[in-house]
Write an enzyme that holds these catalytic residues in place. Sequence first.
Site, PDB file in Angstrom:
ATOM      1  N   ASP A 148      -1.092  27.445  -9.401  1.00 46.95           N
ATOM      2  CA  ASP A 148       0.301  27.893  -9.261  1.00 46.95           C
ATOM      3  C   ASP A 148       0.804  27.475  -7.879  1.00 46.95           C
ATOM      4  O   ASP A 148       0.025  27.029  -7.037  1.00 46.95           O
ATOM      5  CB  ASP A 148       0.308  29.425  -9.426  1.00 46.95           C
TER       6      ASP A 148
ATOM      7  N   GLU B 108       4.134  23.271  -5.797  1.00 49.08           N
ATOM      8  CA  GLU B 108       5.269  22.312  -5.676  1.00 49.08           C
ATOM      9  C   GLU B 108       5.225  21.548  -4.354  1.00 49.08           C
ATOM     10  O   GLU B 108       5.694  20.408  -4.350  1.00 49.08           O
ATOM     11  CB  GLU B 108       6.595  23.069  -5.813  1.00 49.08           C
TER      12      GLU B 108
ATOM     13  N   ASP C 275       8.736  30.262 -14.261  1.00 48.19           N
ATOM     14  CA  ASP C 275       9.286  31.631 -14.306  1.00 48.19           C
ATOM     15  C   ASP C 275      10.592  31.720 -15.082  1.00 48.19           C
ATOM     16  O   ASP C 275      11.678  31.839 -14.515  1.00 48.19           O
ATOM     17  CB  ASP C 275       9.477  32.152 -12.881  1.00 48.19           C
TER      18      ASP C 275
HETATM   19  O1  MIG Z   1       5.411  33.995  -6.319  1.00 47.82           O
HETATM   20  O2  MIG Z   1       0.939  34.635  -9.165  1.00 47.82           O
HETATM   21  O3  MIG Z   1       5.027  31.200 -11.899  1.00 47.82           O
HETATM   22  O4  MIG Z   1       3.332  32.789 -13.433  1.00 47.82           O
HETATM   23  O5  MIG Z   1       2.442  35.219 -12.311  1.00 47.82           O
HETATM   24  C1  MIG Z   1       5.045  34.214  -7.632  1.00 47.82           C
HETATM   25  C2  MIG Z   1       2.082  35.371  -9.441  1.00 47.82           C
HETATM   26  C3  MIG Z   1       3.723  33.568  -7.920  1.00 47.82           C
HETATM   27  C4  MIG Z   1       4.499  32.493  -9.957  1.00 47.82           C
HETATM   28  C5  MIG Z   1       4.052  32.033 -11.309  1.00 47.82           C
HETATM   29  C6  MIG Z   1       3.753  33.227 -12.173  1.00 47.82           C
HETATM   30  C7  MIG Z   1       2.690  34.075 -11.510  1.00 47.82           C
HETATM   31  C8  MIG Z   1       3.145  34.513 -10.122  1.00 47.82           C
HETATM   32  N1  MIG Z   1       3.462  33.330  -9.333  1.00 47.82           N
END
Ligand code: MIG
Length: 819
Positions: free
Chosen positions: A427, A430, A503
């Site tokens: 995650d 980016e 999200d």
């Molecule tokens: O700032 O890890 O898109 O699926 O549950 C949020 C917590 C960070 C974003 C991801 C989401 C995940 C969440 N993450």
Amino acid sequence: MGEKDNKESLPEISIEQLEEGVQHVNNPIVGLMPIEKRYLKGVKEYVQTSNNFYFSDGEARVEVRVVSDEIIRVKLAPHGTFLEEFSYAVSKPEQRVTLFSFHEDEEFYRVKTNTVTCRVSKKDFLISFEDNTGLVTNEDYIPMHWEENADFGGYYVYCTKHCATNENFYGLGDKPSSFNIRGRRFQNWATDTYSFARDQDPLYRSIPFYTGIKEGTGYGIFLDNTYKTFFDFAHQEPNKTSFWAEGGELQYYYIHGPHMMDVVKRYHTLTGTHPLPPQWALGFHQCRWSYYPESKVKNLAQNFRERKIPCDAIYLDIDYMDGYRCFTWNKKYFPDPKRMIKELSNDGFKTVVIIDPGIKVDDNYWVYREGKENRYFCRRSDDYYMEGHVWPGRCQFPDFTNPEVRTWWGGLFKELVEAGVAGVWNDMNEPAVFGSGTFPNDVRHQFDGHRGSHRKAHNVYGMQMVRATYDGLKKLFKNKRPFTITRSGYSGVQRYSSVWTGDNLASWDHLKLASIQCQRLSVSGISFCGTDIGGFTGEPDGELFTRWIQLGVFTPFMRAHSAGDTREREPWSFGPEFEAINRKFIELRYRLLPYIYSAFWEQHKYGFPILRPIVMIEQENESNINREDEFTFGDKILISPVMQPGQTSKIVYLPQGKWYDYWTHEQLEGGTEHTVEAPLDSMPIFVRAGSVIPEWPLMQYVGEIEPDEIMFQIYYTDYEVNSFYFEDHGDTFAYEQDIYTEKKFVVKGDSSSMFIRQSSEGLYTPRYETYELKLIGLPFVPLKVYIDGKEQNQDLSFDELGRVKIRTNKNFREIQVIK
Ligand code: MIG
């Protein structure tokens, strides 16, 4: 997009202004050109070296390279010098040796393959492509152009093409807009977009590839450039399509069609396909931010089994870690991870854990120490470490564009793998940074030895992170297939990972976007995709959640996920009525797993996208250009998910040919729209006539039962239809050594008979011995059945759904059913 980013609208600087700025300098300004857009001038000369043709206007050079019979690459060097050959996207830059020829006349140079001609006009350096009937599919509107970048060096590079009134566009990854993107402008700059809105741009991924379809003829453009790129599809001016980049080379591949399917398959020959996932990864996944402590996870698992709702994977979001430090455990919540994972695994659940790129700055933390000692973290232009705040607090970030860093990173998974973790979720890659959004432009990257600032590396950062993750897991798993999922990615990311769309929000419009985004990702090279079922933020009601589960059955990746501040979101959270329907559809997913797996094989081996929008099936039909509701999963099953509250029937378009309603077996003519029933406990699903659809007996998780028989539903047809079925171990790489079985079925019937032929390829032998065939839609009462010429003594009566059952040895060659 902000005005600032739009270089096309920047005022140009005049020579007077420029001279004003330099009047106190002692040096003469001879040769100093004002910074303004410059265009290729007429072609002065050309040189050929094997399959590369270099054209020059005296200063700028353009390379035209024959990559394959169907792919030609164009590259621009404003001052005549090309950069070193390097691409993160293209895994095999040299394709098979191709046939090509070169021609010159008064007006044009022509580079010709069997299927495409690239024409370069001598007078104005316009480049165009035509097929071998002389049809021009794509042509420059103005010559390629560029503008020097005084701050960073290099150039902004531009290409502007003609756009016909009836030309439409598809692709570009995860854009949350209408499926046909004509009339829109987009940019690619991977961005963390919490709770994104329809038409928000950019989102998490950067996929600079699209298919254009003009009067039924398709072609593709892949701009292999990792900088911030822009695409304008007849948005600024209805007769122009442009693409441009804020740096790097103007380097694009023209991909011949004429079918969109050909274009996408050929794009896959450049950028690769998904490796086969472990079969369990095609089951249902349950996720939430976050399930903790251990008792909660165990309770969740128990609920699935007690309620008999199939599920294969449970996710641990960021709270499983110790202070969000990657590769650690919060021992208060999870005192003995290895035992817990083992117990889950005994119960048929795989454990997937999240890993983010930010490493907490903490000298007592071994990952940080190792990264620091080896100088693995990204640094700013003045050599300071790049620091930013994310979940762990102050963090530094590994430079995943450095191969040594990738190897180190891959090795960090050792303990997680020893604890039994089966998959990893990347995650925030980016990369996302709280406050500033992402890294500043001046951060330096190794870029596999080709060096670059963050302007160049930003869009590949996430892809290189998940590449390191995948490769590391692959090593640690020995010969077992890893499962990985990533939020960010660049073209080619499919070689390392699946993706989810990020999200999203619990709304009916987002359900629609979910369907469009998955179709779009599929025609953009990323078939293994899914959405947060139910919507990440906000609260779906039971109806929305159930409709989303139904769509989820037909997305290659199927996972329910939700944000931490929402109510519980499991298949049973909305009461017994919804639970029953959710169960029914998750069960459908599990019955269809052998079909889904076979479609995945077709993607891996042949580059067929798994989801196929209507326009990909019938692009020549003008009325299909904006269809975005219906799509097929693989070649045989068409769905039209219900995406309105309270809706109980739906108008569905079926492509040419004959179709069957999956539920009732009613036969329907294609090439037209039908109104079909779609109460909440159902959804419009259709099967092509002639299909052979494998089904497994119901399992609560992949591998729960070793089937002692495979069931095939066979849909009568009066024209010949082929189907494919694939099987192998389901979790090893033996398929790379041909240890698999690929079966081909040919089906055809007439008013008094029907035959099914089977042939087989590959070296894998499954344990079961028999098939149960269910023949659907026979237009006659069958009296005799022959298997490989021998008459059988079997009961051929119709069941309550009008099916005739035949039991056969799995190795039959031909079955005939006769009136
Ligand atoms: O700032 O890890 O898109 O699926 O549950 C949020 C917590 C960070 C974003 C991801 C989401 C995940 C969440 N993450």
